[in-house]
Write a protein that holds these residues in place. Structure first.
Motif: not given
Length: 383
Positions: A19, A23, A26, A28-29, A58-60, A112-113
């Motif tokens: 993750r 980030a 950049e 998101d997935w 997921p990025a989060g 997202g990206r």
């Protein structure tokens, strides 16, 4: 291989590293297709890679969703750390792409990206085109993002590599005892396979290479019905695995006294291996060991016989390969880091002479140099 082979904390650390890398780019997935990447993050060892499988990251801190064929549902639920499993197919044929599109839409990937792995294997070209078109401008190729993070092995991973190396060493004793005139290459390979499996190795991702006599100029020849004869020169390469972590080993052999040319080729390759090993250390560019080996072979006038890489990173392999994207070869952009495990195998194969030579060992990169993982002699095996 399963989630039970590592502590939950190790998987959590891997996901956190992924993750952070997402980030930086950049993203998101992340959509992963390579079974090594999926295994590294979840522990899954399922054979769903034979058809369509992927992992949505997921990025989060959200859930990890995996998509695979129905036949692997039970194994994935038991052995993989995934929060959501979506399956397709089963007792009837089903195109997985509509199911993938619905899953991606449900999770909001198009907002997202999206970084997408595009591996050389495991992703059908038609599926790749459809997925690229589905994501459109959101599509970002991220083929080596996870692979690069997994190059440096954890203490637990290195423990499995060492066990694989010990098994490979034991199988070499069996190989030497099996070498004698009249036996076929396939018979000898069978004894090596038996030795590996009996000592706890799984089947390696790539099959044994075993060549003899006039076939000794083949760099990756499979064993055949050819029967060994007095005077034969040849080589073997095989992999041993433990929890899919691979250790490879390759040696030269001769049935009877080798000719002067056979010994010369062997000695050149051994010096090239030594020169390569001498340059391996934390912080060294991956090109440095390669150039050292290349100089030895080139000075002997055999550059034309140097037919492949001087070495590469070793992964938990899935067919057809145990290799990682990090190669010690000209133009490589990688830097060696302590904790990487790499093969050393600068070769010489000469079709016109019907001869070849390659010695294969694995080393663990350390801060001050490297550690040879095999404890077996690298001498030419003379029977």
């Amino acid at each position: 291989m399963s989630r039970h082979d590592f502590a939950v904390e190790e998987f959590a650390g891997r996901r956190a590293r992924v993750r952070r890398a997402m980030a930086e780019k950049e993203l998101d997935w992340l959509v992963l297709f390579h079974p090594v990447s999926i295994r590294w993050l979840t522990g899954s060892d399922a054979k769903s890679y034979q058809e369509f499988q992927c992992l949505l990251v997921p990025a989060g801190d959200g859930p990890l969703a995996m998509m695979a064929r129905e036949g692997e549902r039970a194994e994935i639920l038991d052995d993989a750390l995934v929060d959501r499993l979506e399956t397709f197919g089963g007792n009837e044929n089903e195109d997985p792409l509509p199911r993938f599109a619905r899953l991606a839409d449900e999770f909001g990937l198009l907002a997202g990206r999206v970084g997408v792995e595009v591996p050389a294997y495991y992703l059908h070209p038609h599926h790749h085109i459809a997925i690229r078109d589905f994501f459109g401008s959101a599509f970002v190729e991220a083929t080596n993002l996870v692979h690069d993070l997994s190059l440096v092995k954890s203490p637990a991973e290195l423990g499995y590599v060492r066990q694989a190396a010990a098994i490979a060493d034991e199988a070499l004793t069996v190989f030497g005892a099996a070498l004698r005139p009249g036996r076929s290459e396939l018979e000898i390979a069978g004894e090596v396979y038996g030795a590996l499996l009996a000592r706890g190795s799984g089947l390696a991702a790539s099959p044994i290479n075993l060549v003899s006599g006039e076939r000794s100029c083949y760099s990756h020849g499979a064993p055949t019905e050819r029967r060994l004869q007095p005077g034969d020169y040849g080589s073997i390469e095989y992999g041993a695995t433990f929890r899919r972590y691979t250790a490879t080993l390759g040696r030269q052999f001769c049935l009877g006294e080798p000719t002067a040319r056979m010994r010369e080729l062997y000695e050149i390759v051994r010096r090239a291996c030594d020169a390569c090993i001498a340059e391996i250390r934390d912080g060294a560019p991956a090109t440095a060991p390669h150039e050292a080996a290349r100089r030895v072979i080139g000075e002997a006038g055999l550059e034309h016989g140097r037919v492949h890489t001087s070495g590469y990173g070793l992964a938990p392999g899935f067919p057809p390969s145990w290799g990682e994207p990090m190669h010690m070869i000209g133009g490589s952009g990688y830097t060696l880091r302590a904790g990487m495990v790499v093969s050393v195998e600068p070769p010489v194969f000469l079709h016109d002479e019907r001869l070849g030579a390659r010695i294969i060992d694995n080393v663990l990169v350390t801060r001050d140099g490297c550690e040879l993982l095999s404890r077996r002699s690298r001498d030419l095996i003379v029977i």
